[in-house]
Design a protein around this motif. Structure first.
Motif, PDB file in Angstrom:
ATOM      1  N   PHE A 181      -3.130  47.507  34.515  1.00 39.83           N
ATOM      2  CA  PHE A 181      -1.830  47.091  35.039  1.00 39.83           C
ATOM      3  C   PHE A 181      -1.937  45.792  35.829  1.00 39.83           C
ATOM      4  N   SER A 182      -0.836  45.058  35.856  1.00 40.26           N
ATOM      5  CA  SER A 182      -0.744  43.869  36.694  1.00 40.26           C
ATOM      6  C   SER A 182      -0.693  44.279  38.165  1.00 40.26           C
ATOM      7  N   ALA A 183      -0.710  43.284  39.039  1.00 40.99           N
ATOM      8  CA  ALA A 183      -0.656  43.542  40.476  1.00 40.99           C
ATOM      9  C   ALA A 183       0.663  44.165  40.904  1.00 40.99           C
ATOM     10  N   THR A 184       1.666  44.111  40.029  1.00 38.19           N
ATOM     11  CA  THR A 184       2.973  44.692  40.346  1.00 38.19           C
ATOM     12  C   THR A 184       3.320  45.887  39.460  1.00 38.19           C
ATOM     13  N   GLY A 185       2.343  46.390  38.693  1.00 35.79           N
ATOM     14  CA  GLY A 185       2.545  47.632  37.967  1.00 35.79           C
ATOM     15  C   GLY A 185       2.970  47.526  36.526  1.00 35.79           C
ATOM     16  N   THR A 186       2.883  46.343  35.915  1.00 30.26           N
ATOM     17  CA  THR A 186       3.213  46.185  34.499  1.00 30.26           C
ATOM     18  C   THR A 186       1.977  46.451  33.646  1.00 30.26           C
ATOM     19  N   LEU A 187       2.116  47.320  32.643  1.00 32.16           N
ATOM     20  CA  LEU A 187       0.999  47.605  31.741  1.00 32.16           C
ATOM     21  C   LEU A 187       0.683  46.356  30.921  1.00 32.16           C
ATOM     22  N   LEU A 188      -0.568  45.908  30.957  1.00 35.86           N
ATOM     23  CA  LEU A 188      -0.939  44.632  30.357  1.00 35.86           C
ATOM     24  C   LEU A 188      -1.462  44.748  28.931  1.00 35.86           C
ATOM     25  N   GLU A 189      -1.992  45.899  28.572  1.00 35.93           N
ATOM     26  CA  GLU A 189      -2.551  46.065  27.227  1.00 35.93           C
ATOM     27  C   GLU A 189      -2.426  47.515  26.802  1.00 35.93           C
TER      28      GLU A 189
END
Length: 395
Positions: A181-189
């Motif tokens: 996840f990104s630093a703000t909680g978005t799944l990246l892969e």
């Protein structure tokens, strides 16, 4: 979060010591003359909710549980199953899948909370946090919500580490999967599966027979000091492995693949479970091991120092007792408790190194189900600090 009542007996385990990391102190801890000490106590009330959040707990019915009646007007700040230390004295803590099962947690939003304990006041402040979501469609199977916010019906998140770039790696039990996840909680892969291991909740099972019990995936996960490797630890035994043995796998962050290297952690009893795992250095880990009982029935809640260097050649990580959480010295009577402090919770799932002899430890309060501190009342989220009887020599 597991809510199966089992009678568990502690089994004594001989451990092999690491001479290069303090033999005298280890020997004292092993022969019983060393005892960990409670040095800080703070608590967050069980009925703490995210301000302005959505209702939750609709699948729990309307019968009171430990004096609390669901459903709830908001999202509870509970179920702490992983922790990351921040530089400003605050901590990121991970809420798990919500109410303990896939079929009752669809309205529980997965979230990382930011908290700050005040050990002088004995309180914990909730500073904020962020939800976990998949707006980019990295998950290939259907999710619970159309807006792609992740819920406890999608993943059972139980372990968390932060990379140098500020992103988070989170371990899931339903796959088991690694989630980035990104630093703000978005799944990246896309979720990364563990080759050859599938739990019953795995959405890619496709009728195959699972070889791991339900929600027994990545309960703990450590990160190497240089950030190159992740070490996710299963909570359950893979079918065909000896009873009570748990696989610790090595994952290459750069290559985004498992290396094939694997170690074994042996539980004191096959009925036990682990709660968390963090790295001390390139060879050693701190691992929480627990029985499944609470309150007066709790018999084993321990932090072990586990070493990949198998000096007794039994094929498992060597284990040294670091802290018995049911027998902590409490000379100052912190928290209003007596000279012996017990941390008698069913699930204890957070450990963090604060200095070379001090650990921070938190319970997962399984709100509203667990009542290990006071029968008939939901457990608070407690944050304690524990001074070890020896130095870790952590790197």
């Amino acid at each position: 979060m597991k809510r199966i009542s089992l009678a568990v007996g502690a089994v004594a385990l001989a451990v092999s010591l690491a001479p290069s990391t303090g033999p005298a102190s280890y020997a004292a801890a092993q022969d019983g003359t060393g005892r960990a000490t409670l040095t800080g106590f703070a608590a967050l009330p069980a009925q703490t909710f995210v301000p302005g959040s959505e209702p939750s707990g609709a699948q729990l019915g309307t019968t009171p549980i430990n004096g609390v009646t669901p459903p709830f007007a908001g999202q509870p700040v509970q179920g702490f199953s992983g922790i990351v230390r921040r530089r400003d004295g605050s901590f990121d803590v991970l809420s798990d899948n919500g109410y303990g099962a896939k079929n009752n947690s669809a309205d529980f939003l997965l979230r990382v909370h930011r908290i700050k304990p005040d050990f002088k006041a004995g309180t914990v402040q909730v500073l904020g946090g962020f939800h976990l979501s998949d707006p980019r469609g990295r998950v290939s199977w259907p999710l619970t919500r159309a807006d792609r916010k992740l819920t406890g019906a999608d993943f059972d998140v139980e372990s968390i580490v932060r990379s140098a770039d500020g992103t988070y790696w989170i371990g899931d039990e339903f796959g088991p999967f690694l989630l980035h996840f990104s630093a703000t909680g978005t799944l990246l892969e896309a979720p990364i599966e563990l080759p050859g291991v599938k739990a019953p909740e795995n959405p890619t099972l496709n009728g195959a027979t699972p070889n791991l019990a339900g929600s027994k995936g990545f309960e703990g996960m450590a990160r190497s000091a240089d950030g190159r490797w992740l070490y996710p630890l299963l909570e359950g035994t893979v079918s065909g492995d000896p009873a009570g043995t748990l696989r610790l796998n090595e994952f290459d962050v750069r290559g985004r693949a498992y290396t094939g290297k694997r170690w074994t952690y042996k539980l004191d009893s096959p009925a036990n479970a682990i709660g968390d795992a963090i790295a001390v250095d390139e060879n050693r880990f701190l691992i929480i091991e627990r029985d499944n009982n609470q309150g007066d029935a709790a018999a084993l809640k321990r932090v072990y120092l586990a070493d990949k260097r198998d000096r007794d050649h039994d094929g498992a990580l060597d284990k040294t007792l670091a802290a018995d959480l049911l027998d902590l010295a409490n000379p100052k009577g912190l928290g209003g408790f007596g000279e012996t402090f017990r941390f008698p919770f069913q699930t204890i799932e957070d450990v963090v190194i604060l200095d070379d002899r001090t650990l921070g430890i938190l319970n997962d309060n399984n709100f509203p189900f667990s009542s290990g501190r006071t029968a008939g009342q939901p457990d608070n989220d407690e944050f304690i600090t524990v001074r070890l009887p020896f130095r870790l020599h952590a790197r």
